[in-house]
Design a protein around this motif. Structure first.
Motif, PDB file in Angstrom:
ATOM      1  N   MET A  21      67.008 -74.536  33.944  1.00  0.00           N
ATOM      2  CA  MET A  21      66.814 -74.941  35.348  1.00  0.00           C
ATOM      3  C   MET A  21      65.371 -74.714  35.750  1.00  0.00           C
ATOM      4  N   HIS A  74      68.074 -79.732  41.018  1.00  0.00           N
ATOM      5  CA  HIS A  74      68.611 -79.190  39.773  1.00  0.00           C
ATOM      6  C   HIS A  74      69.486 -80.220  39.074  1.00  0.00           C
ATOM      7  N   GLU A  96      68.986 -82.218  35.465  1.00  0.00           N
ATOM      8  CA  GLU A  96      69.988 -82.254  34.401  1.00  0.00           C
ATOM      9  C   GLU A  96      70.187 -83.677  33.889  1.00  0.00           C
ATOM     10  N   LYS A 122      67.173 -84.625  31.738  1.00  0.00           N
ATOM     11  CA  LYS A 122      67.200 -83.948  30.434  1.00  0.00           C
ATOM     12  C   LYS A 122      68.365 -84.404  29.560  1.00  0.00           C
ATOM     13  N   ARG A 124      71.563 -83.773  30.068  1.00  0.00           N
ATOM     14  CA  ARG A 124      72.691 -82.843  30.068  1.00  0.00           C
ATOM     15  C   ARG A 124      73.886 -83.399  30.831  1.00  0.00           C
ATOM     16  N   TRP A 168      77.511 -87.198  37.693  1.00  0.00           N
ATOM     17  CA  TRP A 168      76.984 -86.466  38.847  1.00  0.00           C
ATOM     18  C   TRP A 168      77.607 -87.000  40.133  1.00  0.00           C
ATOM     19  N   SER A 217      77.207 -78.467  38.839  1.00  0.00           N
ATOM     20  CA  SER A 217      75.745 -78.383  38.744  1.00  0.00           C
ATOM     21  C   SER A 217      75.163 -77.772  40.009  1.00  0.00           C
TER      22      SER A 217
END
Length: 392
Positions: free
Chosen positions: A1, A169, A173, A176, A178, A184, A198
């Motif tokens: 993070m 954050h 994610e 990246k 993730r 999301w 998250s």
């Protein structure tokens, strides 16, 4: 993070002490991203579970006062009943999304009033949580801070309140790899279980830093959201020198002298009524208000007098809601015509309508008549009034 998602301005000393005492009450207020819905997967859920897991000998009491499609202005009139009177020790405030379309001046007046109200007695500590809506995309894609968040940060810096940019954050994610975007928030606003986790993990990172890590190390982790745009950590942040409660500090002078901290409610018993009206319990219909002043009769009227600089009427609103015409202080009649978005149901939206917010000092009087509204998207004449709020 990324460390730019958290700013530590307070060491949450009072919350630590309450955890040691055996009971702590957590408060949450915000919109649909935060409310305690039937699915029980919004971000307050993993945060609450973290408290229960981390402090198994402490009784964790939760007061989730969030309501979908509401902002800081309505929260002003619910704060006493839903948070302050319930003796919340740590309150998480999430309104950066739902305040987004409100003009800067009224939203800053409402936000500062709400924060001052929650901080006034020195009992509660606050954490500001910023989530995400698609309207923030352009600013965040340019690595800028959306205005709604930047303005909240001005208040956070002034009052020494820690903040968590959970939306940033989650964004990182996705960048990246993730988490996928549809994992999301597939509709651009409401996170799935994965997205809520998250958000929750980001908030938990602040809590781990302040409530379980060595207090003297906490300040070393503080970092700004955006060095060019936001305030640095407050030099007046609390320290954890001992286990006793720190003295209550007076609130600093307000940033906006016209903030909306002072409010009161007009009891329905003080309203003059003509026509078929009822006052009824609202638990089944609107659990966040005690009672509704209701009619479905076109031509029914109400009137009342009040002292204050502002007046807001809060309705159980939907596509079956009536409209109304009002006169303030004997002035010209104003015909109200509110939009009804596609997502709006027949009722159940706790929606404020501001009559005025800059009235001269003195006594004022309003007269109101229920009308159909003559709109294609108006399917009824339900008039359900839940709150009559006054700005002092």
């Amino acid at each position: 993070m990324g460390t730019d998602t958290i700013i530590t301005r307070s060491s949450l000393t009072r919350t630590r002490n309450k955890l040691r005492s055996g009971t702590v009450t957590l408060g949450f207020i915000g919109g649909s991203i935060t409310e305690d819905g039937r699915s029980a997967h919004n971000w307050p859920e993993p945060v609450t579970r973290w408290f229960a897991e981390t402090f198994p000998r402490t009784r964790i009491v939760v007061e989730n006062a969030a309501i979908g499609a509401t902002g800081s202005d309505l929260a002003l009139f619910r704060a006493e009943r839903d948070l302050i009177e319930r003796h919340c020790d740590l309150i998480f405030v999430e309104f950066a999304v739902n305040d987004y379309l409100t003009a800067s001046e009224p939203r800053m007046r409402a936000r500062e009033g709400l924060l001052r109200k929650l901080l006034a007695d020195g009992r509660s500590e606050l954490v500001l949580v910023y989530t995400y809506s698609q309207r923030m995309y352009e600013a965040m894609s340019r690595k800028e801070v959306p205005d709604s968040i930047a303005e909240f940060e001005q208040l956070a810096g002034h009052y020494g309140i820690s903040s968590v940019w959970a939306g940033r954050h989650a964004w990182e994610e996705v960048v990246k790899g993730r988490m996928t975007w549809d994992e999301w928030l597939p509709d651009g606003l409401h996170p799935t279980h994965r997205g809520s986790l998250s958000y929750g993990q980001c908030v938990i990172a602040l809590l781990e830093r302040e409530l379980t890590a060595a207090p003297q190390a906490a300040a070393l982790h503080a970092a700004p959201l955006h060095a060019a745009s936001l305030h640095a950590a407050s030099p007046d942040a609390d320290t954890d020198a001992d286990a006793s409660n720190p003295p209550v500090r007076a609130l600093p002078q307000a940033l906006n002298p016209h903030h909306w901290e002072r409010t009161e409610l007009v009891p329905f018993e003080e309203v003059q009524l003509e026509g078929p009206w009822t006052i009824r319990r609202a638990v089944a219909l609107m659990p966040r208000v005690d009672r509704l002043l209701s009619t479905s009769a076109i031509g029914a009227t109400l009137s009342f007098s009040f002292s204050g600089r502002g007046l807001v009427l809060v309705f159980d609103f939907g596509k079956k809601s009536a409209e109304f015409v009002y006169r303030l202080d004997g002035g010209e009649a104003v015909a109200v015509s509110r939009d009804r978005p596609d997502w709006c149901k027949d009722g159940g939206w706790l929606r404020p309508y501001w009559i005025a917010d800059e009235l001269p000092e003195g006594r004022h009087h309003i007269e109101l008549e229920v009308v159909h509204g003559n709109r294609e998207d108006c399917r009824g004449t339900d008039f359900h009034l839940g709150i009559i709020g006054i700005l002092k």
